[in-house]
Design a protein around this motif. Structure first.
Motif, PDB file in Angstrom:
ATOM      1  N   TYR A 149      60.090  47.207   1.979  1.00 45.41           N
ATOM      2  CA  TYR A 149      59.427  46.400   1.364  1.00 45.41           C
ATOM      3  C   TYR A 149      60.385  45.559   0.948  1.00 45.41           C
ATOM      4  CZ  TYR A 149      57.045  43.281  -1.351  1.00 45.41           C
ATOM      5  OH  TYR A 149      56.177  42.098  -2.195  1.00 45.41           O
ATOM      6  N   LEU A 150      61.766  46.199  -0.034  1.00 48.27           N
ATOM      7  CA  LEU A 150      62.451  45.302  -0.130  1.00 48.27           C
ATOM      8  C   LEU A 150      63.510  44.728   0.665  1.00 48.27           C
ATOM      9  CD1 LEU A 150      64.701  48.058  -3.000  1.00 48.27           C
ATOM     10  CD2 LEU A 150      62.698  46.287  -2.951  1.00 48.27           C
ATOM     11  N   LYS A 151      63.642  45.684   2.169  1.00 45.15           N
ATOM     12  CA  LYS A 151      64.494  45.272   3.182  1.00 45.15           C
ATOM     13  C   LYS A 151      63.791  44.014   4.043  1.00 45.15           C
ATOM     14  CE  LYS A 151      67.678  45.835   6.074  1.00 45.15           C
ATOM     15  NZ  LYS A 151      68.950  45.977   5.988  1.00 45.15           N
ATOM     16  N   ILE A 152      62.551  43.964   3.970  1.00 45.26           N
ATOM     17  CA  ILE A 152      62.081  42.925   4.300  1.00 45.26           C
ATOM     18  C   ILE A 152      62.020  41.448   3.729  1.00 45.26           C
ATOM     19  CG2 ILE A 152      59.558  41.949   4.591  1.00 45.26           C
ATOM     20  CD1 ILE A 152      58.582  44.234   5.683  1.00 45.26           C
ATOM     21  N   LEU A 153      62.160  41.983   2.416  1.00 44.09           N
ATOM     22  CA  LEU A 153      62.704  40.853   1.254  1.00 44.09           C
ATOM     23  C   LEU A 153      64.151  40.715   1.476  1.00 44.09           C
ATOM     24  CD1 LEU A 153      60.939  41.793  -1.800  1.00 44.09           C
ATOM     25  CD2 LEU A 153      59.364  40.005  -0.450  1.00 44.09           C
ATOM     26  N   PHE A 159      65.314  36.624  11.720  1.00 43.30           N
ATOM     27  CA  PHE A 159      64.958  37.710  12.037  1.00 43.30           C
ATOM     28  C   PHE A 159      63.028  38.363  12.021  1.00 43.30           C
ATOM     29  CE2 PHE A 159      62.966  42.425  10.624  1.00 43.30           C
ATOM     30  CZ  PHE A 159      62.976  43.355  11.445  1.00 43.30           C
ATOM     31  N   PHE A 160      62.372  37.118  11.286  1.00 47.38           N
ATOM     32  CA  PHE A 160      60.878  37.474  11.348  1.00 47.38           C
ATOM     33  C   PHE A 160      60.713  36.607  12.021  1.00 47.38           C
ATOM     34  CE2 PHE A 160      62.218  38.113   7.223  1.00 47.38           C
ATOM     35  CZ  PHE A 160      61.466  39.423   7.161  1.00 47.38           C
ATOM     36  N   GLU A 162      61.939  36.656  15.787  1.00 44.59           N
ATOM     37  CA  GLU A 162      61.749  37.497  16.669  1.00 44.59           C
ATOM     38  C   GLU A 162      60.862  38.804  16.382  1.00 44.59           C
ATOM     39  OE1 GLU A 162      63.438  37.509  18.988  1.00 44.59           O
ATOM     40  OE2 GLU A 162      65.310  35.634  17.820  1.00 44.59           O
ATOM     41  N   GLU A 163      60.491  39.110  15.159  1.00 45.55           N
ATOM     42  CA  GLU A 163      59.231  40.415  14.976  1.00 45.55           C
ATOM     43  C   GLU A 163      58.098  39.843  14.804  1.00 45.55           C
ATOM     44  OE1 GLU A 163      60.000  43.469  15.345  1.00 45.55           O
ATOM     45  OE2 GLU A 163      62.251  42.903  15.608  1.00 45.55           O
ATOM     46  N   ARG A 164      57.147  39.920  15.209  1.00 36.89           N
ATOM     47  CA  ARG A 164      54.943  39.946  15.050  1.00 36.89           C
ATOM     48  C   ARG A 164      54.808  40.680  13.012  1.00 36.89           C
ATOM     49  NH1 ARG A 164      51.469  40.710  20.905  1.00 36.89           N
ATOM     50  NH2 ARG A 164      50.837  39.127  19.267  1.00 36.89           N
ATOM     51  N   LYS A 165      54.334  39.595  13.110  1.00 39.15           N
ATOM     52  CA  LYS A 165      53.803  40.220  11.914  1.00 39.15           C
ATOM     53  C   LYS A 165      53.183  41.592  11.917  1.00 39.15           C
ATOM     54  CE  LYS A 165      52.222  36.131  10.207  1.00 39.15           C
ATOM     55  NZ  LYS A 165      51.327  34.515   9.521  1.00 39.15           N
ATOM     56  N   GLY A 166      51.986  41.149  12.897  1.00 40.19           N
ATOM     57  CA  GLY A 166      51.120  42.805  12.689  1.00 40.19           C
ATOM     58  C   GLY A 166      52.338  43.258  13.035  1.00 40.19           C
ATOM     59  N   ASP A 362      61.610  55.687  14.388  1.00 38.73           N
ATOM     60  CA  ASP A 362      62.636  54.813  15.167  1.00 38.73           C
ATOM     61  C   ASP A 362      62.355  53.798  15.068  1.00 38.73           C
ATOM     62  OD1 ASP A 362      63.481  56.998  15.836  1.00 38.73           O
ATOM     63  OD2 ASP A 362      63.334  57.150  17.548  1.00 38.73           O
ATOM     64  N   ARG A 363      60.842  53.230  14.709  1.00 40.21           N
ATOM     65  CA  ARG A 363      60.115  51.786  14.682  1.00 40.21           C
ATOM     66  C   ARG A 363      60.139  51.707  13.235  1.00 40.21           C
ATOM     67  NH1 ARG A 363      56.268  49.938  17.018  1.00 40.21           N
ATOM     68  NH2 ARG A 363      55.039  50.031  15.175  1.00 40.21           N
ATOM     69  N   ILE A 364      60.283  52.226  12.818  1.00 42.81           N
ATOM     70  CA  ILE A 364      60.848  51.817  10.660  1.00 42.81           C
ATOM     71  C   ILE A 364      61.875  51.350  10.372  1.00 42.81           C
ATOM     72  CG2 ILE A 364      60.659  52.860   8.827  1.00 42.81           C
ATOM     73  CD1 ILE A 364      58.531  54.697   9.302  1.00 42.81           C
ATOM     74  N   ASP A 365      63.141  52.475  11.470  1.00 44.39           N
ATOM     75  CA  ASP A 365      64.660  52.165  11.674  1.00 44.39           C
ATOM     76  C   ASP A 365      64.601  50.880  12.129  1.00 44.39           C
ATOM     77  OD1 ASP A 365      65.467  54.383  10.019  1.00 44.39           O
ATOM     78  OD2 ASP A 365      65.845  55.611  12.149  1.00 44.39           O
ATOM     79  N   VAL A 366      63.880  50.094  13.282  1.00 40.34           N
ATOM     80  CA  VAL A 366      64.319  48.641  13.156  1.00 40.34           C
ATOM     81  C   VAL A 366      64.506  47.562  12.839  1.00 40.34           C
ATOM     82  CG1 VAL A 366      63.565  47.261  14.977  1.00 40.34           C
ATOM     83  CG2 VAL A 366      62.949  49.527  15.734  1.00 40.34           C
ATOM     84  N   ILE A 367      63.878  47.790  11.295  1.00 36.47           N
ATOM     85  CA  ILE A 367      63.466  47.006  10.372  1.00 36.47           C
ATOM     86  C   ILE A 367      64.724  47.245   9.338  1.00 36.47           C
ATOM     87  CG2 ILE A 367      62.063  46.220   8.369  1.00 36.47           C
ATOM     88  CD1 ILE A 367      59.534  46.690   9.557  1.00 36.47           C
ATOM     89  N   LEU A 368      64.848  48.850   8.824  1.00 40.15           N
ATOM     90  CA  LEU A 368      65.822  49.449   7.739  1.00 40.15           C
ATOM     91  C   LEU A 368      66.907  49.051   8.232  1.00 40.15           C
ATOM     92  CD1 LEU A 368      63.807  52.887   7.296  1.00 40.15           C
ATOM     93  CD2 LEU A 368      63.954  50.550   5.583  1.00 40.15           C
TER      94      LEU A 368
END
Length: 627
Positions: A149-153, A159-160, A162-166, A362-368
């Motif tokens: 969540y903090l990373k998204i903020l 970045f967003f 390129e990425e889909r909200k779902g 691995d998928r979470i790390d795409v964000i982190l």
């Protein structure tokens, strides 16, 4: 027991297990450090759990000796020493003493009580170890969600795009839940099961080193035969979780665009699209679960083979090699061997779930691990107040290399002035205002506030100077009060009400069910467009920034709402520096300067009257709107 042997055999797929352990330890090193004390306590409790577990099983031997009347009476004690031979001698001595004094039945009760007490300690320490793991598990999951969540903020807007909200929501929910199961399994793998296996194995070596060596030569060989069952599990898990993210994104788009879907009779098209995605997810899950389902039939066959071989070899030691292993010792040995199967089974279950968890991680790390394309300076300059002007100097910008959105923009915006931006859609107006709060970074040139490059300011300091009112007001599923007070600390009800009055919102707020405490629904869905816009204006009024950015704030409103909102905007812009992106030219006639954008360039600028006198693009746009 036969089916459980499969899990023990899978555990002996040695090299793949080492690789998995390495990946696990790498992940846990990121999240476990805050829980070092609990980890230490859990390891200690697991060791005591294993120690008393071995003791409770060892009690089988004297019980069986008494039942079979096969015990050796020991009538002379020996000096105490901490070695297995001396301890065994002393134990047999005391058992012999009790037997001669009270009889065999009483001796059975005494030995049974020792076994019960040892089991009580075993289960008690097992609970304490699990108790510590609960706090570690839930704490790690909380930390991962918080980090995401903090990373998204913190990530910039590019970045967003390129990425889909779902898919992002899928990573925060389904993938984190998958990691939760994986983390729990991995904690068992690292802090519990190995300790139990080591202690039980040591006891087995003491009881019969020949049989133990035979067993642990046999098991890796059998484990190698079935070790490939989970080889591709991680890859299939990644594919399944990615596809679920796409399904969630499609569902989110469907819910958001349901009005358009129905208006254009596109239900069938969307149904076909969803069915195709759903069917692909089914096929991926089938491939994944077929591999896991292979475990049971293999366990029946290979487990039977292993048990028969162990019984043959162990029976040979009892029958042919007198003294190498007694009959009651062999039975206790089998019981210990069975005790190893459960922690090995936990390791194997962890092995499979961890494969899925690693794919989710691995998928979470795409964000982190996403690198922010917009970096904050390490030593920012503090700008206490806005005094003179905002200036764009030779600014160039593009979202990608294919097309320049802004080309050599030069503009000075003095303090207290209202600057309006007009032009066709896609001419660069909204991009121009998005660059000022650094939602995006310019490719070249400079944007300054009072002569200071905005890249030298912290994000907080820069954005504290600005307020935003957008075409589509962003509101939250909260009360009207909290939406107005959003982002402003230590406000009073009087200040909130005053901001609402300035924004022409106070009267309609009082008409709602609970006034300022009315919850307005998702994105303010319980309010009209004009009401939502006036709330966003009230929010900007309460923040009271020196610089105001208005991005087509009235373009989506009806005439009556526009009049109320425009009056609120006029109140908002008093004594402020305002940058107004305008769709309706009638709303910006009184601007101090109007800039006309065309294909990323400012081609005309001046007051309303000056631009009409030029008889250029502005005049053409104005006449089209007044036709």
């Amino acid at each position: 027991m036969l089916s459980d042997l499969f899990d023990l055999l899978t555990f002996f797929d040695f090299f793949d297990s080492i690789h998995l352990m390495h990946e696990l330890i790498t992940i846990l090193r990121r999240f476990i450090p805050p829980y070092k004390i609990r980890v230490t306590k859990s390891i200690l409790f697991n060791f005591l759990h294993a120690l008393f577990g071995s003791l409770s099983i060892a009690m089988l031997i004297p019980i069986l000796k008494i039942i079979f009347q096969n015990e050796n009476d020991i009538t002379e004690p020996v000096p105490f020493a901490l070695d297995s031979q001396t301890l065994n001698h002393l134990f047999n001595y005391y058992i012999t003493t009790i037997k001669y004094s009270y009889g065999q039945s009483t001796t059975l009760i005494v030995v049974g009580l020792i076994a019960v007490i040892a089991t009580a300690f075993k289960t008690g320490f097992a609970y304490l170890a699990a108790y510590e793991l609960i706090y570690i598990r839930n704490g790690v999951v909380r930390d991962i969600r918080k980090k995401i969540y903090l990373k998204i903020l913190s990530l910039p807007l590019p970045f967003f795009s390129e990425e889909r909200k779902g898919d992002i929501i899928s990573r925060m929910t389904g993938d984190v839940q998958e990691v939760e199961a994986s983390v729990m399994s991995s904690l068992d793998m690292l802090f519990q099961s190995p300790i139990l296996i080591i202690v039980y194995l040591t006891t087995m070596l003491i009881m019969s080193w020949q049989l133990t060596i035979f067993v642990f030569v046999l098991l890796p060989f059998m484990g190698y035969l079935i070790g490939k069952v989970g080889k591709n599990l991680k890859r299939h898990s990644w594919a399944g979780q990615t596809k679920m993210g796409e399904i969630l994104a499609l569902m989110e788009e469907t819910l958001s665009g349901l009005r358009i879907i129905k208006a254009f009779n596109a239900e069938k098209k969307m149904q076909e699209k969803f069915s195709a995605e759903n069917e692909e997810y089914r096929r991926i899950q089938n491939r994944l679960m077929r591999r896991r389902s292979l475990a049971h039939p293999m366990s029946e066959f290979l487990g039977t083979i292993v048990i028969v071989i162990i019984l043959w070899f162990g029976g040979s030691l009892v029958l042919k090699h007198q003294g190498a292993l007694s009959a009651e010792g062999f039975i206790a040995y089998i019981a210990l061997f069975y005790c190893i199967i459960n922690p090995a089974k936990n390791l194997t279950n962890a092995y499979y779930s961890v494969q899925k968890g690693l794919a989710a991680m691995d998928r979470i790390d795409v964000i982190l691990e996403a690198e922010s394309s917009i970096q904050e300076t390490k030593s920012p300059i503090k700008l206490e107040e806005f005094k003179n002007a905002v200036e764009y100097k030779h600014v160039h910008f593009s979202y990608n290399e294919s097309k320049q959105v802004l080309k050599d923009i030069n503009l000075c915006i003095p303090k207290g002035k209202t600057i309006a931006l007009v032009g066709q859609s896609g001419s660069g107006k909204s991009t121009f205002v998005d660059l000022l709060p650094r939602f995006y970074d310019i490719n070249s040139g400079e944007i300054t506030i009072d002569g200071t490059d905005i890249r030298q300011l912290s994000f907080y300091n820069l954005r504290e100077l600005m307020g935003n009112v957008n075409q589509d007001p962003i509101l939250f599923n909260d009360t009207i009060y909290n939406n107005i007070a959003f982002g402003v600390e230590n406000v009073t009800p009087e200040q909130v009400e005053n901001a609402a009055r300035i924004a022409n919102a106070h009267d309609f707020i009082l008409q709602t069910e609970h006034g300022y405490q009315t919850v307005i629904g998702d994105r303010g869905g319980k309010l009209s467009g004009g009401q939502r816009q006036r709330l966003s204006i009230a929010r900007a009024v309460l923040k009271n920034p020196p610089i105001m950015i208005l991005d087509e704030a009235t373009s989506a409103l009806d005439t009556e709402s526009e009049k109320l909102v425009q009056e609120a905007l006029d109140n908002l812009m008093k004594n402020r520096t305002s940058i107004v992106v305008a769709h309706r030219l009638s709303t910006i006639k009184n601007a101090d300067m109007i800039c006309v954008f065309h294909e990323g360039e400012i081609i005309e600028q001046g007051t309303h009257e000056e631009l009409l006198a030029l008889n250029g693009i502005y005049t053409k746009l104005y006449r089209m709107q007044n036709f």
